[in-house]
Design a protein around this motif. Structure first.
Motif, mmCIF file in Angstrom:
data_model
loop_
_atom_site.group_PDB
_atom_site.id
_atom_site.type_symbol
_atom_site.label_atom_id
_atom_site.label_comp_id
_atom_site.label_asym_id
_atom_site.label_seq_id
_atom_site.Cartn_x
_atom_site.Cartn_y
_atom_site.Cartn_z
ATOM 1 N N THR A 182 1.087 -0.610 0.198
ATOM 2 C CA THR A 182 -0.081 -0.002 -0.420
ATOM 3 C C THR A 182 1.006 1.513 0.326
ATOM 4 N N TYR A 184 0.618 5.114 0.736
ATOM 5 C CA TYR A 184 -0.251 6.555 1.429
ATOM 6 C C TYR A 184 -0.260 7.191 1.333
ATOM 7 N N LEU A 192 -6.418 12.128 1.606
ATOM 8 C CA LEU A 192 -5.858 10.894 1.761
ATOM 9 C C LEU A 192 -5.723 9.113 1.240
ATOM 10 N N ALA A 194 -4.783 5.818 -0.340
ATOM 11 C CA ALA A 194 -4.366 4.149 -0.101
ATOM 12 C C ALA A 194 -4.223 4.029 -1.569
ATOM 13 N N VAL A 234 -3.163 5.819 10.103
ATOM 14 C CA VAL A 234 -1.872 6.748 9.268
ATOM 15 C C VAL A 234 -2.658 8.289 9.873
ATOM 16 N N ALA A 248 -5.710 2.614 8.514
ATOM 17 C CA ALA A 248 -4.797 1.561 7.724
ATOM 18 C C ALA A 248 -5.560 1.422 6.875
ATOM 19 N N GLY A 251 -8.958 3.303 5.815
ATOM 20 C CA GLY A 251 -9.509 4.887 6.069
ATOM 21 C C GLY A 251 -11.192 5.435 6.451
#
Length: 368
Positions: A182, A184, A192, A194, A234, A248, A251
């Motif tokens: 992944t 990010y 944001l 992924a 994250v 993570a 989301g």
């Protein structure tokens, strides 16, 4: 390539004001006089897209005039220094055996660990992120908001992820966070995402902040700096927006706080530290609850923070690197690196903060 579609980041705007006569606030007093510069190396040129990269016991750094160097972490001796024959705009990304930079013509250049050019690729746009490398993938974002992934060792393009830019975006250089399968990536508009490192498929998209305001400048809410991954969280910060963490895997937003970040944040799983555009340093818990706020630097145009052991390291517009106690935010040390700003977040290694000023000085600083 034309850069005029960008708005300068808050620090850059304020530094311009400084050069036109703005009075710089006095330094806050120290609780303890600590800090030592272990070594420094001067490269030709610097800028806001430049920060060192650390792989093992070596530091990699570049200057805007085209220099690329490998430096021994413990002594500061230069293993090699080459001329890339280009005006560089970001640097550097590094992983075992490979180091990458981008130039003003939108060319991505990858060098091996001996400083020999391995491959290069045209992005078709100016790069606006430091190259991120992990295992066999390299990820970089262009000024047209495309995210590119390349095979790190052959230069073969794997995929391109595309989305539309807002009308105005900040002139600043994020770095993607790569974690196995992944990537990010922080984007303009407070987003944001992924992405699959193999295919570029969107795994999820989440809002760190939502743009608001009566005009395009007020609605700038770009995610700044490299996201931070700790466990299942994250975390990232945005300009004129929020600092927050998301799950993570999905989301899903976990928490956020109204803090207008000046750059990257840092998080060790217990405390998240961010600097806002007024120069205040915030420490939050892993659920976003305030722990302390240091207001002694208001107006001094701090750069992004980094956690180094039980301290916070962060630079300012005059080239000072400050050390704050992580438990309560008191100022415990400082070192003057050079007479130019430290904007990018320091990189940590072996208990040291490795920094680069906007004029190209690279230095290793310890608290003791």
């Amino acid at each position: 390539m034309n850069r005029r579609g960008f708005v300068a980041a808050g620090a850059a705007l304020a530094l311009a004001a400084c050069s036109s006569g703005r009075k710089i606030p006095d330094l806050p007093g120290l609780a303890a006089e600590r800090g030592v510069m272990r070594w420094s190396v001067d490269l030709e040129g610097g800028g806001y897209g430049f920060a060192p990269a650390i792989v093992g016991d070596r530091v990699y750094a570049a200057g805007s005039e085209g220099e690329l160097a490998r430096i021994a972490l413990d002594r500061g001796t230069i293993d090699w220094r080459i001329d890339t024959d280009a005006e560089l705009i970001t640097g550097v990304g590094a992983s075992p055996g490979l180091v990458a930079v981008t130039d003003e013509d939108g060319v991505l250049r990858a060098f091996d660990d001996a400083g020999e050019l391995r491959w290069q690729a045209a992005l078709g746009a100016e790069a606006v992120s430091v190259p991120a490398l992990d295992a066999d993938v390299l990820v970089v974002r262009g000024s047209d908001n495309r995210v590119f992934a390349f095979d790190a060792y052959t230069g073969r393009r794997r995929w391109v992820y595309t989305r539309q830019n807002p009308p105005l975006v900040l002139r600043q250089t994020n770095r993607a966070l790569l974690d196995g399968a992944t990537a990010y990536v922080g984007l303009p508009g407070g987003r944001l995402v992924a992405l699959s490192t193999e295919t570029g498929a969107l795994r999820w998209e989440s809002a760190i902040s939502l743009p608001s305001g009566s005009n395009e400048i007020e609605r700038i809410a770009d995610v700044l700096g490299e996201p931070v991954l700790v466990g299942r969280q994250v975390c990232a910060g945005s300009y004129q927006g929020r600092v927050g963490c998301v799950d993570a895997g999905t989301g899903r937003p976990l928490w956020n706080r109204d803090i207008s970040a000046v750059g990257a944040i840092d998080f060790d799983g217990r405390r998240l530290v961010a600097v806002d555009t007024r120069g205040r340093v915030h420490a939050l818990s892993d659920t976003g609850e305030p722990i302390w706020m240091q207001e002694g630097f208001t107006g001094r145009l701090l750069g992004a923070p980094t956690l180094v052991g039980e301290a916070v390291a962060l630079g300012d517009e005059e080239g000072y690197l400050h050390w704050l106690a992580l438990d309560d935010g008191r100022l415990i040390g400082r070192v003057r690196i050079a007479g130019s700003a430290i904007v990018s977040a320091p990189r940590r290694a072996a208990g040291l903060a490795i920094v680069q000023t906007v004029r190209g000085r690279v230095a290793a600083v310890g608290l003791d």
